[in-house]
Design an enzyme around this catalytic site. Structure first.
Site, PDB file in Angstrom:
ATOM      1  N   GLU A  99       0.854  -1.184   0.000  1.00 25.37           N
ATOM      2  CA  GLU A  99       0.000   0.000   0.000  1.00 25.37           C
ATOM      3  C   GLU A  99       0.889   1.232   0.000  1.00 25.37           C
ATOM      4  O   GLU A  99       1.907   1.285   0.699  1.00 25.37           O
ATOM      5  CB  GLU A  99      -0.901   0.020   1.232  1.00 25.37           C
ATOM      6  CG  GLU A  99      -1.774   1.266   1.360  1.00 25.37           C
ATOM      7  CD  GLU A  99      -2.688   1.217   2.574  1.00 25.37           C
ATOM      8  OE1 GLU A  99      -3.151   0.105   2.926  1.00 25.37           O
ATOM      9  OE2 GLU A  99      -2.940   2.288   3.172  1.00 25.37           O
ATOM     10  N   GLU A 104      -2.900  11.563   2.902  1.00 28.04           N
ATOM     11  CA  GLU A 104      -3.715  10.998   3.978  1.00 28.04           C
ATOM     12  C   GLU A 104      -3.655  11.937   5.169  1.00 28.04           C
ATOM     13  O   GLU A 104      -2.604  12.478   5.505  1.00 28.04           O
ATOM     14  CB  GLU A 104      -3.222   9.614   4.380  1.00 28.04           C
ATOM     15  CG  GLU A 104      -4.088   8.939   5.437  1.00 28.04           C
ATOM     16  CD  GLU A 104      -3.598   7.552   5.814  1.00 28.04           C
ATOM     17  OE1 GLU A 104      -4.415   6.741   6.289  1.00 28.04           O
ATOM     18  OE2 GLU A 104      -2.392   7.288   5.645  1.00 28.04           O
TER      19      GLU A 104
END
Length: 433
Positions: A99, A104
């Site tokens: 990932e 974020e």
């Protein structure tokens, strides 16, 4: 694709499919941007999922340069937005194929965090030096030391923390939004042995990025960098899809809520706080562009010759390496945009759409675009809601030697709303981009 299943990160969200999200007004095509948000009108019960959107690309990637421009990122207590990539299938559950979180943040964060996640304790980044290899710093782990091992079970780090770096000041939150947003560029290059990212506030984007001739080697030291090699094998990351979402609370938002939001919310939990729709006023993306580029000397970097439909957002989107649209052609593109918008948001089709995408109803058109890997109403993460469908052949560039294109390091893979013909290109001096 619209993700309409339960949230894997235990968020208090109810992700909607394409039709329901459009009907609820959670995805909208505006004149020059895409809106994607959460339900900001309904009062919900504590623990109930608030309607939201998660979209992901049909295309999977094993390398690429991802350039994302937004004028507004979701922010506010309870929010957990992200633009990220991950690999997974039935035989390879997360995080077997890795990932890569490019953007974020959680709650009122003013800095993005950029991180990697791999199985076990298998991807050390302790040789990557902040202030030298990248501009910012490592997040700290549970034991107060840098979180520089990407394994989700690394000693001294929070569970699932991975290797995490903080982004520049003002790369998320109210400060970013008040200045008109910014542009992120993330380069995943296993051949060169790195994953690195840059950020530019609105008004400071390099000319080569604006002109879609990206030259990462000219952008200076990145704010984030991870090394792929002996201590972190490149094959930790493969077959990854782009994802754009707005999660609420969940595995990251719940444990950080009291620390980050207590002065504003008192004794409320995250789940209790988000029951009030007024808390969701800033929980939306406003996206101007998503450009994906591939090196033109790597395997699989070409479309087949019959990949003829050209789907574009805005007259400039067709033009990563080719001649500008002429005035008459711009008018045609604008007309195509108007027609496509009518079809996608409730109007009737005039039959002027490419035969490979034309259907008689709005829902069927969306499905057809999805089948092309162009997710209308979702960016598809290779497309967007406000797609223009135009029949324009792209100039062949089989022989790049001596051409202007031969000086470019990257070629477009899937523009924000673009499916173009690509061809194999021979490597050239200077890196083969």
């Amino acid at each position: 694709d619209f993700w309409a299943a339960e949230d894997p990160s235990k968020g208090n969200v109810a992700y909607l499919d394409a039709v329901r999200a459009a009907d609820a007004g959670l995805v909208k095509a505006l004149e020059s941007r895409i809106y994607m948000g959460v339900d900001a009108t309904s009062i919900i019960a504590a623990g109930q999922g608030r309607s939201s959107v998660r979209i992901q690309s049909k295309t999977t990637y094993n390398a690429g340069l991802f350039v994302f421009e937004a004028e507004h990122l979701p922010t506010g207590c309870g929010t957990w937005p992200a633009f990220w990539l991950y690999g997974e299938d039935a035989a390879h559950p997360w995080p077997s194929w890795g990932e890569y979180d490019i953007i974020e943040g959680v709650h009122m964060a003013e800095r993005t965090q950029t991180s990697l996640h791999t199985p076990g304790t298998s991807c050390s980044q302790d040789a990557v030096v902040p202030g030298e290899d990248f501009l910012e710093d490592w997040q700290l782990g549970a034991d107060g030391t840098p979180a520089d091992d990407c394994g989700i079970a690394s000693p001294g780090q929070f569970r699932n923390q991975g290797c995490a770096q903080v982004g520049p000041a003002g790369s998320m939150g109210a400060a970013l939004n008040s200045r008109g947003g910014g542009t992120f560029a993330a380069e995943w290059d296993p051949e060169a042995g790195h994953m690195r990212a840059w950020f530019w506030p609105a008004g400071s984007v390099p000319l080569d990025v604006l002109e879609r001739r990206p030259e990462p080697g000219t952008w200076g030291v990145p704010y984030s960098k991870f090394a792929l090699g002996a201590t972190c094998a490149p094959d930790h990351f493969k077959n990854m899809r782009m994802v754009l979402d707005i999660n609420l609370c969940g595995d990251l938002g719940n444990p950080t809520f009291s620390q980050r939001c207590a002065p504003l919310v008192g004794n409320l939990t995250c789940q209790e706080f988000i029951t009030d729709p007024a808390t969701m006023r800033e929980a939306y993306w406003s996206i101007r562009a998503l450009d994906v580029y591939q090196r033109h000397d790597i395997d699989g970097a070409a479309f087949p010759d019959d990949a003829s439909p050209v789907v574009v957002l805005g007259e400039s989107r067709l033009q990563a390496r080719h001649a500008p649209l002429q005035p008459g052609e711009v008018d045609g593109v604008e007309a195509a945009k108007t027609e496509a918008m009518k079809q996608l948001v409730g109007g009737r089709s005039s039959g002027g759409v490419s035969p490979r995408t034309h259907r008689s109803s709005q829902t069927a058109l969306v499905k057809a675009l999805l089948s092309l890997g162009v997710s209308a109403l979702a960016l598809g993460l290779a497309s967007c809601v406000a797609c223009i469908i135009a029949q324009r052949k792209v100039t062949d560039t089989d022989d790049l030697e001596g051409s202007e294109a031969a000086t470019d390091r990257y070629l477009p893979a899937a523009n924000v709303a673009e499916v173009v013909r690509r061809r194999n290109h021979a490597p050239h001096a200077g890196g083969g981009y």
